[in-house]
Design an enzyme around this catalytic site. Structure first.
Site, short mmCIF file in Angstrom:
data_model
loop_
_atom_site.label_atom_id
_atom_site.label_comp_id
_atom_site.label_asym_id
_atom_site.label_seq_id
_atom_site.Cartn_x
_atom_site.Cartn_y
_atom_site.Cartn_z
N GLY A 85 0.63 -1.41 -0.39
CA GLY A 85 0.04 -0.01 -0.23
C GLY A 85 0.86 0.83 0.00
O GLY A 85 0.44 1.98 0.40
N GLY A 144 -0.50 4.94 -0.85
CA GLY A 144 -1.57 5.39 0.19
C GLY A 144 -0.87 6.95 0.72
O GLY A 144 0.26 6.86 0.43
N GLN A 145 -1.77 7.26 1.73
CA GLN A 145 -1.90 8.50 2.65
C GLN A 145 -0.76 7.64 3.46
O GLN A 145 -0.12 8.72 3.49
CB GLN A 145 -2.89 8.68 3.19
CG GLN A 145 -2.95 9.74 4.38
CD GLN A 145 -3.93 10.10 5.23
OE1 GLN A 145 -4.46 9.35 5.39
NE2 GLN A 145 -4.48 11.68 6.24
N ASN A 201 0.11 -7.17 -4.57
CA ASN A 201 -1.65 -7.48 -3.80
C ASN A 201 -1.49 -8.39 -2.92
O ASN A 201 -1.46 -9.48 -2.58
CB ASN A 201 -2.30 -8.20 -4.98
CG ASN A 201 -3.71 -8.46 -5.07
OD1 ASN A 201 -3.87 -8.40 -3.77
ND2 ASN A 201 -4.33 -8.23 -6.22
N TYR A 209 -15.05 -1.28 8.60
CA TYR A 209 -14.07 -1.16 9.53
C TYR A 209 -13.42 -1.65 10.51
O TYR A 209 -12.01 -2.36 10.45
CB TYR A 209 -14.23 0.07 8.90
CG TYR A 209 -12.40 0.52 9.23
CD1 TYR A 209 -11.19 0.32 8.60
CD2 TYR A 209 -12.32 1.40 9.83
CE1 TYR A 209 -10.35 1.10 8.64
CE2 TYR A 209 -10.96 2.46 10.02
CZ TYR A 209 -10.27 1.72 9.66
OH TYR A 209 -9.08 2.45 9.15
N LYS A 251 -11.09 -4.52 11.80
CA LYS A 251 -9.62 -4.12 12.61
C LYS A 251 -9.74 -4.55 14.33
O LYS A 251 -8.61 -5.07 14.66
CB LYS A 251 -10.09 -1.89 13.53
CG LYS A 251 -9.49 -1.41 11.58
CD LYS A 251 -7.55 -1.87 11.54
CE LYS A 251 -7.68 -1.26 10.17
NZ LYS A 251 -6.55 -0.87 9.48
N1 SER Z 1 -9.24 7.73 9.10
C1 SER Z 1 -10.00 5.79 10.01
C2 SER Z 1 -11.54 6.42 8.90
O1 SER Z 1 -11.87 7.64 9.22
C3 SER Z 1 -9.78 5.95 10.54
O2 SER Z 1 -8.85 5.17 10.83
O3 SER Z 1 -11.66 5.53 8.38
#
Ligand code: SER
Length: 319
Positions: free
Chosen positions: A8, A11-12, A54, A143, A147
């Site tokens: 990744g 990504g940010q 991937n 999400y 986690k």
């Molecule tokens: N920054 C993430 C989100 O907003 C949270 O870890 O999904």
């Protein structure tokens, strides 16, 4: 940490973490892992190797680990919270099946693994103020479910197989280099873009909604420092609360207006993001990270705001 694979990497977080390790850890080889469609460009491409990585392709990952004799894997592939609500099966595939592939490779080949957790690992029944390190974790977003499972599976691989897994629970991350995307905390990045461009900002999160946030340099420091922490001091591993600032939208907007008084904001609350935000902590207690590996952030809201505006103006060529 000598031969590192960042999954990744475009990504940010990955785009900045890859460069930080390449710059700051002498003798390191950092492989920028990416998926087709998100190819590395510019300095990321030019300053070191890159490979298609991937998380759902275990053979491909194992081949990279062998080719570069990887000792540390940063597993940063994930769908953020709002996007994951739209594509829960894909989120599960990347975040869970992907993680299992990585942990198995790490077990076989002796790699250390960092997979971030998040404020998203908490839910409505979690104490919201000074959220303790060890507390109720019953998130309501997919999400968050992935986690919590990431934390548990990573600890399982440490206790059962001795895989050196370590992690932090990131707050919303604010940065100027690469945009996040599909997160609940993204508003706190996007408002800076509107402010420097002189555009009205439409805020999807309601006034009065507190969430933990952090400036990217502190987040990157945490991601590196935790991997260098003395293991004999670590009571926890997956995953540590880390915190630096907590605010609600109005407080951030007022802070930005000290630099750009013309900032205009209108609220158009997105019910999906708002429900997620309401279920997350207002502010986390990070005392375990402070005492077990000397975590300490450098930026507060004011210093972050000055730095964000300076760099965004430079990046967007706006004076
Ligand atoms: N920054 C993430 C989100 O907003 C949270 O870890 O999904």
């Amino acid at each position: 940490m000598k031969n590192v694979l960042v999954i990744g990497s475009t990504g940010q977080i990955g785009s900045e973490l890859t460069m930080k390790i390449r710059r700051e850890i002498p003798g390191s080889t950092v492989v920028a892992g990416f998926v087709p469609g998100a190819e590395p460009k510019g300095e990321l491409l030019e300053t070191g190797p890159s490979e298609i990585a991937n998380v759902c392709d275990a053979k491909q990952l194992a081949a990279i680990v062998d080719k570069y004799q990887i000792d540390t894997i940063y597993n940063l592939a994930a769908l953020l919270s709002a996007t994951a609500e739209k594509k829960p099966l894909l989120a599960w595939d990347i975040q869970m099946n992907g993680l299992l592939n990585i942990l198995e490779i790490a077990r076989e080949k002796g790699c250390a693994v960092f997979t971030p957790s998040s404020i998203g690992s908490f839910g409505p029944s979690t104490p919201h103020v000074n959220t303790p390190q060890d507390t109720i974790q019953r998130p309501t977003s997919i999400y968050g479910v992935t986690k919590v499972a990431t934390e548990l599976l990573s600890d399982y691989y440490f206790h059962k197989y001795g895989v050196d897994t370590r992690s932090v629970r990131f707050p919303g991350l604010i940065s100027y280099k690469t945009l996040p995307g599909g997160g609940t905390t993204d508003y706190a990045v996007e408002v800076y873009y509107s402010a420097v461009k002189g555009e009205e900002f439409v805020c999807p999160i309601g006034a009065g909604t507190y969430m933990d946030m952090m400036y990217m340099p502190d987040a990157l420091k945490a991601a590196v420092d935790i991997m260098y922490a003395d293991p004999s001091r670590l009571v926890h591993r997956n995953s540590f609360n880390i915190a630096s600032m907590s605010f609600e939208p109005e407080t951030l907007f007022e802070c930005i207006r000290k630099e750009i008084p013309s900032l205009k904001v209108r609220y158009e609350v997105d019910p999906v993001r708002q429900a997620i935000a309401d279920s997350w902590p207002d502010c986390m207690d990070d005392s375990c990270a402070r005492s077990e590996w000397d975590w300490k952030p450098s930026f507060d809201m004011e210093s972050m705001t000055k730095d964000m505006i300076l760099h965004l103006r430079e990046k967007l060529d706006l004076k």
